[in-house]
Each structure stands twice: as structure tokens, then as C-alpha cells.
Motif scaffolding. Structure first.
Motif, mmCIF file in Angstrom:
data_model
loop_
_atom_site.group_PDB
_atom_site.id
_atom_site.type_symbol
_atom_site.label_atom_id
_atom_site.label_comp_id
_atom_site.label_asym_id
_atom_site.label_seq_id
_atom_site.Cartn_x
_atom_site.Cartn_y
_atom_site.Cartn_z
ATOM 1 N N ASP A 176 0.819 -1.206 0.000
ATOM 2 C CA ASP A 176 0.000 0.000 0.000
ATOM 3 C C ASP A 176 0.853 1.256 0.000
ATOM 4 O O ASP A 176 1.803 1.370 0.757
ATOM 5 C CB ASP A 176 -0.910 0.001 1.231
ATOM 6 C CG ASP A 176 -1.891 -1.174 1.227
ATOM 7 O OD1 ASP A 176 -2.223 -1.625 0.115
ATOM 8 O OD2 ASP A 176 -2.294 -1.624 2.313
ATOM 9 N N GLY A 177 0.479 2.206 -0.856
ATOM 10 C CA GLY A 177 1.094 3.522 -0.828
ATOM 11 C C GLY A 177 2.544 3.550 -1.241
ATOM 12 O O GLY A 177 3.312 4.376 -0.763
ATOM 13 N N ARG A 178 2.958 2.644 -2.122
ATOM 14 C CA ARG A 178 4.343 2.662 -2.573
ATOM 15 C C ARG A 178 4.403 2.416 -4.079
ATOM 16 O O ARG A 178 3.472 1.889 -4.681
ATOM 17 C CB ARG A 178 5.187 1.639 -1.821
ATOM 18 C CG ARG A 178 4.837 0.183 -2.074
ATOM 19 C CD ARG A 178 5.510 -0.743 -1.080
ATOM 20 N NE ARG A 178 5.203 -2.145 -1.372
ATOM 21 C CZ ARG A 178 5.997 -2.964 -2.024
ATOM 22 N NH1 ARG A 178 7.162 -2.527 -2.463
ATOM 23 N NH2 ARG A 178 5.647 -4.210 -2.251
ATOM 24 N N TYR A 179 5.511 2.815 -4.638
ATOM 25 C CA TYR A 179 5.728 2.747 -6.084
ATOM 26 C C TYR A 179 7.127 2.208 -6.304
ATOM 27 O O TYR A 179 8.067 2.599 -5.617
ATOM 28 C CB TYR A 179 5.563 4.154 -6.669
ATOM 29 C CG TYR A 179 5.921 4.270 -8.128
ATOM 30 C CD1 TYR A 179 5.158 3.655 -9.117
ATOM 31 C CD2 TYR A 179 7.007 5.049 -8.518
ATOM 32 C CE1 TYR A 179 5.479 3.786 -10.459
ATOM 33 C CE2 TYR A 179 7.339 5.194 -9.867
ATOM 34 C CZ TYR A 179 6.573 4.556 -10.827
ATOM 35 O OH TYR A 179 6.892 4.693 -12.142
ATOM 36 N N GLU A 180 7.275 1.273 -7.245
ATOM 37 C CA GLU A 180 8.559 0.619 -7.463
ATOM 38 C C GLU A 180 9.115 0.907 -8.850
ATOM 39 O O GLU A 180 8.366 0.993 -9.824
ATOM 40 C CB GLU A 180 8.439 -0.897 -7.280
ATOM 41 C CG GLU A 180 8.136 -1.324 -5.850
ATOM 42 C CD GLU A 180 8.130 -2.836 -5.695
ATOM 43 O OE1 GLU A 180 8.332 -3.542 -6.716
ATOM 44 O OE2 GLU A 180 7.936 -3.303 -4.561
ATOM 45 N N VAL A 181 10.432 1.063 -8.915
ATOM 46 C CA VAL A 181 11.140 1.126 -10.196
ATOM 47 C C VAL A 181 12.304 0.144 -10.135
ATOM 48 O O VAL A 181 12.863 -0.103 -9.060
ATOM 49 C CB VAL A 181 11.661 2.549 -10.510
ATOM 50 C CG1 VAL A 181 10.517 3.516 -10.702
ATOM 51 C CG2 VAL A 181 12.601 3.047 -9.408
ATOM 52 N N GLN A 182 12.665 -0.417 -11.273
ATOM 53 C CA GLN A 182 13.773 -1.367 -11.320
ATOM 54 C C GLN A 182 14.820 -0.893 -12.316
ATOM 55 O O GLN A 182 14.499 -0.459 -13.429
ATOM 56 C CB GLN A 182 13.307 -2.767 -11.713
ATOM 57 C CG GLN A 182 14.440 -3.801 -11.674
ATOM 58 C CD GLN A 182 13.949 -5.224 -11.847
ATOM 59 O OE1 GLN A 182 13.001 -5.476 -12.570
ATOM 60 N NE2 GLN A 182 14.605 -6.156 -11.175
ATOM 61 N N ARG A 217 19.725 -4.256 -11.666
ATOM 62 C CA ARG A 217 18.523 -5.017 -11.312
ATOM 63 C C ARG A 217 17.964 -4.671 -9.937
ATOM 64 O O ARG A 217 17.032 -5.325 -9.457
ATOM 65 C CB ARG A 217 18.769 -6.537 -11.390
ATOM 66 C CG ARG A 217 19.425 -7.035 -12.666
ATOM 67 C CD ARG A 217 18.678 -6.594 -13.899
ATOM 68 N NE ARG A 217 17.317 -7.131 -13.963
ATOM 69 C CZ ARG A 217 16.438 -6.809 -14.908
ATOM 70 N NH1 ARG A 217 16.780 -5.923 -15.843
ATOM 71 N NH2 ARG A 217 15.239 -7.325 -14.897
ATOM 72 N N ALA A 218 18.483 -3.657 -9.273
ATOM 73 C CA ALA A 218 17.959 -3.262 -7.966
ATOM 74 C C ALA A 218 16.546 -2.712 -8.119
ATOM 75 O O ALA A 218 16.235 -2.000 -9.077
ATOM 76 C CB ALA A 218 18.859 -2.211 -7.320
ATOM 77 N N ILE A 219 15.677 -3.033 -7.160
ATOM 78 C CA ILE A 219 14.314 -2.523 -7.133
ATOM 79 C C ILE A 219 14.211 -1.476 -6.028
ATOM 80 O O ILE A 219 14.423 -1.779 -4.857
ATOM 81 C CB ILE A 219 13.293 -3.646 -6.891
ATOM 82 C CG1 ILE A 219 13.351 -4.679 -8.029
ATOM 83 C CG2 ILE A 219 11.881 -3.082 -6.766
ATOM 84 C CD1 ILE A 219 12.465 -5.886 -7.803
ATOM 85 N N GLU A 235 15.250 0.043 -0.836
ATOM 86 C CA GLU A 235 15.391 -1.076 -1.771
ATOM 87 C C GLU A 235 14.538 -2.236 -1.292
ATOM 88 O O GLU A 235 14.583 -2.605 -0.111
ATOM 89 C CB GLU A 235 16.845 -1.529 -1.902
ATOM 90 C CG GLU A 235 17.008 -2.616 -2.956
ATOM 91 C CD GLU A 235 18.405 -3.222 -2.986
ATOM 92 O OE1 GLU A 235 18.677 -4.039 -3.883
ATOM 93 O OE2 GLU A 235 19.219 -2.877 -2.119
ATOM 94 N N ARG A 236 13.769 -2.799 -2.188
ATOM 95 C CA ARG A 236 12.967 -3.976 -1.849
ATOM 96 C C ARG A 236 13.834 -5.232 -1.970
ATOM 97 O O ARG A 236 14.605 -5.376 -2.922
ATOM 98 C CB ARG A 236 11.757 -4.081 -2.778
ATOM 99 C CG ARG A 236 10.623 -4.907 -2.146
ATOM 100 C CD ARG A 236 10.457 -6.228 -2.788
ATOM 101 N NE ARG A 236 9.918 -6.139 -4.144
ATOM 102 C CZ ARG A 236 9.938 -7.178 -4.955
ATOM 103 N NH1 ARG A 236 10.481 -8.324 -4.589
ATOM 104 N NH2 ARG A 236 9.459 -7.074 -6.175
ATOM 105 N N TYR A 237 13.733 -6.118 -0.997
ATOM 106 C CA TYR A 237 14.586 -7.307 -0.993
ATOM 107 C C TYR A 237 14.325 -8.173 -2.214
ATOM 108 O O TYR A 237 13.203 -8.300 -2.683
ATOM 109 C CB TYR A 237 14.383 -8.113 0.290
ATOM 110 C CG TYR A 237 13.014 -8.738 0.452
ATOM 111 C CD1 TYR A 237 12.694 -9.960 -0.143
ATOM 112 C CD2 TYR A 237 12.031 -8.120 1.224
ATOM 113 C CE1 TYR A 237 11.443 -10.536 0.007
ATOM 114 C CE2 TYR A 237 10.782 -8.690 1.389
ATOM 115 C CZ TYR A 237 10.488 -9.894 0.786
ATOM 116 O OH TYR A 237 9.244 -10.455 0.936
ATOM 117 N N GLN A 238 15.406 -8.797 -2.723
ATOM 118 C CA GLN A 238 15.288 -9.790 -3.778
ATOM 119 C C GLN A 238 15.874 -11.129 -3.344
ATOM 120 O O GLN A 238 15.798 -12.106 -4.086
ATOM 121 C CB GLN A 238 15.955 -9.281 -5.065
ATOM 122 C CG GLN A 238 15.217 -8.084 -5.657
ATOM 123 C CD GLN A 238 15.715 -7.724 -7.038
ATOM 124 O OE1 GLN A 238 15.572 -8.498 -7.977
ATOM 125 N NE2 GLN A 238 16.311 -6.547 -7.153
#
Length: 363
Positions: free
Chosen positions: A66-72, A77-79, A253-256
Motif C-alpha cells: 500500500d502507498g508505494r511505487y517501485e522502479v527497477q 537489477r535493484a528494485i 530497496e525492496r529485498y530480492q
């Protein structure tokens, strides 16, 4: 939760400010001190999560969408997780302009705790300039440029793991003993010497150990060898409950490296540490054939965010990265080498050696 910390003056959302060590309005500058009372208002605590239950039921503790936006980044390849759809121009990790929108994973595990930034951007710029200046074999242009304009503050995903370990080991313990033997030297004279031997005996033992907040990075945007150089992060003492105020205005950064993979890496790390601890228990002077059987119980985890400052720059055709711990200020980085300086240093060394040899021959 977010509404509890609106700016009392203008109503804008408060953000964490590293220099002030408080919540601060980015528009009117109003500050609100962070305290234990603030933590109580959030109604959250830093708590361990049962690892076995989380792996058995992956849907639990998830929903960070919720309430977030991601770019890669299409290069490293970091998100990156953003709190608004403000267009990002370059990747905060490698500086590449090749970034595209990325579909936010609704099943991502929510961070439970966070280590807020403690070192401000001004402090870290000074430390990076000092770091540049201490690189003797770096090109002069690099030292004078002090490329800190690309400095970015980023929260990196980490996993921490706790476990009780019970290890049983077996090995052959070697004890040195010496005998005297007689031999003839090159002139035919009889000489004696001490000869070392090893007496091998079976040995066994048991070791119990508690692993507390063993760290496993969930990032792909920062090079692992640089991260290890800026660790540790004081996760056992200084973590705060996760709240959006800490990350608003910062890149996350979102974990991968997901929980299952991180748990596997953690178990391998614990196996290595236990083997080393067991090896230190083997008596005698040397050892061989060490066998260790490890059992783990009470394994738990936390998904946390830790602060780092990043500088990514290109020199020539190569991209380099500098990483600074946003809590302790510890710095690690890559940099180019000046082959002109290295060549001159080698030539000076050879010249000095020739002078010394000449003086010795003359005396």
C-alpha cells in the motif's frame, strides 16, 4: 499511523532528518523530537518472528504493497521503493538512467524494524573526501573532484536470524612428540637432530551456542564485499519499530533475496561458525578428520531496513561504488589506480635498492 505525525504547523508529512535526529517537515522546517513516547504511540515493538511458521505459511506478515511505487534498474537489477510516483532520473545504486516502472509485489514481507540514519549527508561528504585523499595511488583528478555530488541515502533490506545451536563433534587430535636421530652431514661427520612426530588419539565433544541477530543482506544493489566492510549495524540494541516517517523522502530497496533463500544462507553461515568453534575445542597440537553434526532450534527472524550512503561514479569506462554505513560512518569503496604513480613508485624503489647495493659494495 502516518496521520499521527503530521506537521503541527502546515499539516505536511513529517520525515526523518539524520542531521537533526528528529522528525522534520521538509516544507516549513518544523521539528518533532523522536522519543520512547513516540514509539508507544505507534503501538509497535521490535519483535522476533518464528521462522518455521513463516516458511510454513508464506502469506503471514505480508502485504507491504500500500502507498508505494517501485522502479527497477535494468543495469544492476535493484528494485527501489518510492513513496510517490515522482519520476526517478537515475538508479541510486549504479547511476544508470535505464530505470523502468516495476509492478509492486503485494506479497512482500513488511519490514518490522528499522535503523534510522544517524550520519548526515554533510558529515558523510567530509568523510568521503578524506577517504579519497588517503588513496595514494588514485588518479589526482579523482582526489580533487571528490565526487560526492552523486551521494544518495538508501535504506537496504536485511534479514536477521536468531537460533539455539547444539553441535556434536568428533575428530582425531594430534599431539607432538620428539625423538633424537643420528645422521651424517655433507662432510661425513656424525650429527644429531630432533625429529617431530604426531601421536593421534580419538576425541569428541559437544558445544552449545546462541546466534543473535546474524545478518543476511537482501540487497542486490550494493556489492556484498563492500557491505561486509561497513558492517556491523547495531541491530541488537538500536533498532526502532518500522514506521513510514523514517523512510518518507528516502529511497528504500525492496529485498530480492527472499526469506527462504536468506534462511538457507544463514544456516550455511552458522554451520561454518560452529565448525570453527568446534575445531577450537579439539585438544592437542593439531587435528584431522573433524566431523560436526549441528542441530538448530528456536530459529527466528526479523526483516529490517538499515541505512547506507551510496556514491556511484564512472571513471574512464568503469563504474565504481562507495558505500558508507549511515549509522556508524564506516566507509568502503572501489577506486581506479593511477598506473603512472604505480610505475614511478616501482622505479623509485628500484633506484633506492640500487643505491643501497652500491653503498654496500663500496664499503
Amino acid at each position: 499511523m502516518v496521520g499521527k505525525h503530521a506537521c503541527p504547523e502546515c499539516g505536511a508529512n513529517l520525515e526523518w532528518n539524520a542531521k537533526a535526529q528528529s522528525l522534520k517537515c521538509p516544507y516549513c522546517g518544523t521539528e518533532m523530537a523522536w522519543s520512547e513516547e513516540t514509539r508507544e504511540q505507534l503501538g509497535q515493538q521490535v519483535a522476533e518472528q518464528d521462522l518455521e511458521a513463516a516458511l510454513r505459511n508464506p502469506a503471514a506478515a505480508r502485504g507491504w504493497g500500500d502507498g508505494r511505487y517501485e522502479v527497477q534498474c535494468q543495469n544492476c537489477r535493484a528494485i527501489s521503493v518510492l513513496t510517490s510516483k515522482t519520476a526517478a532520473q537515475r538508479c541510486d545504486f549504479c547511476g544508470s538512467p535505464a530505470i523502468v516502472a516495476h509492478e509492486a509485489a503485494q506479497d512482500a514481507i513488511t519490514p518490522q524494524s528499522i535503523l534510522p540514519f544517524k550520519i548526515s549527508d554533510g558529515q558523510i561528504r567530509d568523510r568521503i573526501r578524506q577517504w579519497y585523499g588517503s588513496r595514494w595511488f588514485a588518479p589526482n583528478k579523482l582526489k580533487t573532484a571528490a565526487l560526492t555530488d552523486t551521494l544518495h541515502g538508501v535504506y537496504l533490506p536485511y534479514w536477521t536470524f536468531d537460533a539455539h545451536a547444539d553441535a556434536q563433534w568428533r575428530a582425531e587430535a594430534g599431539f607432538y612428540y620428539y625423538t633424537t636421530e643420528t645422521y651424517r652431514d655433507s662432510n661425513g661427520n656424525t650429527q644429531t637432530r630432533e625429529v617431530r612426530h604426531v601421536r593421534w588419539e580419538p576425541a569428541a565433544g559437544r558445544l552449545q551456542h546462541f546466534f543473535d541477530d546474524e545478518l543476511v543482506p537482501g540487497t542486490v544493489g550494493v556489492q556484498p564485499q563492500l557491505l561486509r566492510q561497513v558492517e556491523p549495524f547495531p541491530t541488537t540494541t538500536d533498532l526502532q519499530p518500522y514506521t513510514p516517517e523514517f523512510v518518507r523522502g528516502w529511497t528504500v530497496e525492496r529485498y530480492q533475496v527472499d526469506l527462504a533463500k536468506a534462511a538457507q544462507i544463514n544456516e550455511g553461515d552458522m554451520d561454518d561458525q560452529l565448525r570453527s568453534l568446534c575445531a577450537s575445542q579439539v585438544p592437542g597440537d593439531t587435528q584431522r578428520n573433524l566431523q560436526v553434526r549441528c542441530d538448530y532450534s528456536g530459529r527466528s527472524f526479523k526483516h529490517i531496513l538499515v541505512p547506507v550512503w551510496l556514491v556511484g561514479y564512472t571513471y574512464g569506462r568503469t563504474t565504481y561504488q562507495i558505500v558508507a554505513n549511515g549509522y556508524t560512518g564506516q566507509i568502503a569503496g572501489e577506486r581506479p589506480y593511477s598506473w603512472v604513480k604505480i610505475t614511478l613508485a616501482v622505479l623509485c624503489g628500484l633506484l633506492l635498492l640500487a643505491l643501497v647495493l652500491g653503498l654496500l659494495q663500496g664499503s
